[in-house]
Write a protein that holds these residues in place. Structure first.
Motif, short mmCIF file in Angstrom:
data_model
loop_
_atom_site.label_atom_id
_atom_site.label_comp_id
_atom_site.label_asym_id
_atom_site.label_seq_id
_atom_site.Cartn_x
_atom_site.Cartn_y
_atom_site.Cartn_z
N THR A 1 32.70 43.34 44.85
CA THR A 1 32.21 44.42 43.99
C THR A 1 33.03 45.68 44.18
N LYS A 2 33.32 46.02 45.43
CA LYS A 2 34.09 47.22 45.70
C LYS A 2 35.53 47.10 45.19
N LEU A 3 36.13 45.93 45.33
CA LEU A 3 37.49 45.73 44.84
C LEU A 3 37.54 45.78 43.31
N VAL B 1 41.65 36.91 46.16
CA VAL B 1 40.57 37.66 45.50
C VAL B 1 41.17 38.68 44.54
N LEU B 2 42.20 39.37 44.98
CA LEU B 2 42.87 40.34 44.10
C LEU B 2 43.47 39.65 42.89
N ARG B 3 44.09 38.50 43.10
CA ARG B 3 44.67 37.76 41.99
C ARG B 3 43.60 37.41 40.95
N THR B 4 42.43 36.97 41.42
CA THR B 4 41.33 36.63 40.51
C THR B 4 40.93 37.84 39.68
N ILE B 5 40.86 39.01 40.29
CA ILE B 5 40.46 40.22 39.58
C ILE B 5 41.51 40.64 38.57
N ILE B 6 42.77 40.67 39.01
CA ILE B 6 43.84 41.17 38.15
C ILE B 6 44.11 40.26 36.97
N THR B 7 43.94 38.96 37.15
CA THR B 7 44.21 38.00 36.06
C THR B 7 42.98 37.73 35.19
#
Length: 563
Positions: free
Chosen positions: A348-350, A381-387
């Motif tokens: 959630t924070k990311l 996790v970052l990849r999931t958010i950015i894509t």
């Protein structure tokens, strides 16, 4: 709330997507960056940022080369720059007292003596004298932060380091421990496994001190029972152990729940993560004995001390933790780092940092699933958010307000600044403090907020405009800028220019706007961003002063304030 106009917009153009990525995955574009990303394509740029070790960062590395302390370990820092203040002045306060003490210091209270009791406020002069002992460490630590966010090509890494430094917020007044914390814990682990990062923070002197766990101990009578055999031992080593530890043991006056509570509330599960007060107590017991070598924080290394550990089994979140000394805390960290509530809280924070103040639920769900599936692999996790489709969704374009550090960095990047940090630092640090985000100085464990209401108010907007004017007009010492390149970049970013009428008002206003002045230009900028078409200004023919005002108006306008 999403603007109806924004909600009706079609998909972002290629340039808008590139600018959006440069703003969200870093600290904004420099002249030439948009073309570079266009040439390599966005997917390649994103993948490159997710693997910063593959990026040649020689420019910022050259600028940091003279800052020796940034690569020094905590022990090396202490050896090279030993504390000179009496130990009584270095007594740390309870986490619950820190804010009150800071306010007392700011008010100038206290007594100038070398034998202040623990928790006593310090006078401004004495506080400055104490801070001076760490000056080489502090100077390089703070300057290094600004150089990295402005010059590093590893922009996502710098953004994520800033994120974790707020997530695991500590007391940065101890410059030795803070430098060690960022450069040897957060930075190398920022894109790795969450468990590794969590465990490393738990054992660092900065965290042990800030949340008082280094003094958390079993009841005094239990500790005394363990000391008795050592006192009566015929072994000189046993008696020496007692002698060395007694000053510390007199200060370790029982169980302290501060770290256990913040570990679950702020670092892992979240306030609604399903733990109870009894869990807090049990976790605190598991971490008794996690302290600092020698019992003096300036000695600076983690140690487990069985003398002060609470014995017996514990039950945490339904898990029985068998009596096992240091392994009890290790088990707690494994349980917490792999808990579904932690996956959701961190995700959630990311998502809030990268997409919107109100994180889209579908992205949080996807990121949390990735967190659990990959055992907390932060890069994935970052990849999931950015894509995710939401990352480039029109309703999230320019939906985030820049924090002050993001605004200062993006402004300097936009004008292609060449910075003499020794000359510029004081003015840049002052600007950050005036906007509400003094470097490494949040007073409580929750870190600086990441939502617009924390940064948007009349005074903050005025301070932001002042900074834009100062940079554009060349009033920041040690900062040279390329206004023509900045204007071209800002135009490419879609930032509207001030109208001739606004420029005329600005030219007749005082050089340093007072309260309320400068706001019309910013508010008019809002209407321009919504579709008005002001007359073009030939700043090149109108002189350098007009060009400065044009760039200042663009940097100070609402569109550039967003990311």
């Amino acid at each position: 709330m999403v603007s109806p106009i924004r909600a009706r917009q079609s998909a972002l153009s290629e340039t808008e997507r590139i600018v959006h990525a440069l703003n969200r995955l870093g600290y904004g574009p420099r002249p030439g960056d948009i073309d570079k990303v266009r040439a390599m394509t966005l997917p390649v740029y994103v993948e490159q940022q997710l693997h910063p070790e593959r990026i040649d960062d020689r420019v910022v590395e050259a600028k940091l080369a003279a800052y020796r302390t940034l690569s020094m370990s905590h022990a090396e820092l202490l050896a090279a720059y030993p504390p000179v203040a009496p130990e009584a002045l270095r007594q740390r306060h309870s986490a619950l007292q820190k804010r009150e003490t800071a306010l007392a210091r700011a008010a100038g209270g206290g007594t100038e003596t070398s034998a202040l009791p623990s928790g006593a406020p310090l006078s401004p002069r004495l506080f400055r004298d104490m801070a001076g002992r760490d000056r080489p460490v502090a100077q390089e630590f703070y300057r290094g932060k600004l150089l990295r966010v402005v010059y590093s090509d590893r922009q996502l890494l710098e953004l994520v380091v800033d994120f974790w430094m707020n997530h695991f917020n500590i007391n940065y007044g101890d410059n030795h421990a803070a430098t060690d914390f960022e450069n040897h814990v957060v930075r190398p682990l920022a894109l790795g496994r969450f468990h590794d990062l969590l465990a490393a923070t738990a054992k660092r002197p900065a965290m042990l001190e800030y949340l008082d766990n280094w003094l958390s101990a079993a009841p005094a009578e239990e500790v005394e029972q363990r000391l008795a055999p050592l006192r009566g031992s015929s072994s000189p080593a046993d008696r020496l152990t007692v002698q060395r530890r007694l000053p510390f043991l007199r200060r370790a006056s029982g169980l302290n729940e501060n770290y256990a509570r913040e570990l679950m509330e702020l670092h892992t599960l979240g306030v609604d993560g399903g733990y109870t007060q009894q869990d807090v107590i049990e976790v605190a017991k598991c971490f008794t004995g996690w302290t600092i070598d020698g019992g003096r924080e300036e000695e600076g290394s983690f140690r487990f001390d069985p003398l002060i550990h609470v014995g017996g089994d514990k039950v945490v979140l339904g898990h029985t933790i068998a009596a096992g000394g240091i392994d009890e805390g290790e088990q707690v960290l494994r349980i917490l780092s792999r808990h579904p509530s932690t996956a959701r809280f961190v995700s959630t924070k990311l998502v809030r940092r990268l997409i919107a103040d109100d994180p889209p639920a579908e992205v949080v769900d996807a990121a949390a699933r990735t967190f659990l599936r990959t055992d907390g692999d932060i890069r994935e996790v970052l990849r999931t958010i950015i894509t995710s489709p939401a990352f480039f969704a029109p309703e999230h374009h320019q939906a985030k307000v820049k924090k002050p550090i993001e605004l200062v960095a993006s402004t300097l990047r936009a004008v292609n600044a060449d910075i003499d940090m020794d000359a510029a630092f004081q003015r840049l640090a002052q600007a950050l403090a005036q906007m509400g985000e003094p470097l490494y100085s949040h007073p409580s464990p929750d870190g600086f907020p990441d939502v617009a209401p924390a940064w948007v108010n009349t005074n903050a907007l005025l301070r932001r405009l002042h900074f834009a004017l100062a940079v554009a007009s060349g009033e920041v010492p040690g900062v040279t800028r390329d206004l023509q390149a900045a204007r071209s970049l800002l135009r490419e970013m879609g930032v509207p220019e001030p109208t001739p009428a606004q420029l005329a008002r600005a030219q007749t206003a005082p050089a340093k706007p007072q309260e309320g002045q400068g706001q019309p230009m910013m508010m008019a900028g809002e209407s321009m961003a919504m579709g008005a078409a002001p007359a073009a200004i030939d700043a090149e023919k109108s002189g350098a002063g007009v060009l400065q005002l044009v760039v200042a108006g663009m940097l100070g306008g609402p569109q550039f304030q967003k990311r």
